[in-house]
Structures are given as C-alpha cells and as structure tokens.
Scaffold this motif. Structure first.
Motif: not given
Length: 121
Positions: A31-37, A94-100
């Motif tokens: 996982i790279r970036d994780m965030g909340w929107y 909303y949770c947002n996750v960048e998955v490699v």
C-alpha cells in the motif's frame, strides 16, 4: 478483490471527538498512500488528510490542528482522529487507499463505502 471496511463515525456535539478507521483486505501486494476524503451534501468530495507509507502526512487547511491521521502498515489500517469537531465537518467520510498490484509497481486507488459523521451545534 480489494475491500475497504470503514468503522467509527456517528453523531457528536460541536467540540467533541470522533475516530474513524479503515481496514484493507484482499489481494494486496503493498500500500502506498492512504487517506480520508469527505463529501457534504451539495458539495464536491474533498481531501481531508493523507499519509504516505513512510508516515508523511498532509492535511486540508480546515482541519489542521484538529484532525490526526495515522496508519498501521502491518494491519493495513488507516485512522482519522477528529477533535474539536465543528458543524461544518458534517459529511460522509471515505477511506481511500492506493494498492500496489505487484512487482510492476502499478497501482489502483480504492474507496471505502463511506461513513457518516454528523456534528450538531
């Protein structure tokens, strides 16, 4: 299929605190970036906070000093601690996750289902 499960949120009075969490599962290489929107009624979705794999954080000006984002890489979890909440923080978060995907380094962004945060005045 990658899934993001959010928890937390709810109703709180102005000045109160809430915590939202998000756990990722499924075929995840890394996982790279994780965030909340968040998205309030009639408004566009906006970034609240994000954290890189190395722990570097970024916050929207409106939440700086009040919200804290953190992540647990082993648990594939990202949390958002929200303090001194204001009515204008009311939104679906909303949770947002960048998955490699793998050694190619290609990645995809995934969204959680959203959790309601309501702050009463």
């Amino acid at each position: 299929q990658v899934q993001l499960v959010e928890s937390g949120g709810g109703l709180v009075q102005a000045g109160g605190s809430l915590r939202v969490s998000c756990v990722a599962s499924g075929p995840i290489f890394s996982i790279r970036d994780m965030g909340w929107y968040r998205q309030a009624p009639g408004k566009q979705r906006e970034l609240v906070a994000s954290v890189t794999r190395d722990g570097n954080t970024n916050y929207a000006d409106s939440v700086k000093g009040r919200f804290t984002i953190s992540r647990d890489n082993a648990k594939k979890m990202v949390n958002l601690q929200m303090n001194t909440l204001k009515p204008e923080d009311t939104a679906v978060y909303y949770c947002n996750v960048e998955v490699v995907r793998g050694f190619s380094g290609k990645s995809d962004r995934h969204w959680g289902q959203g959790t309601q945060v309501t702050v009463s005045s």
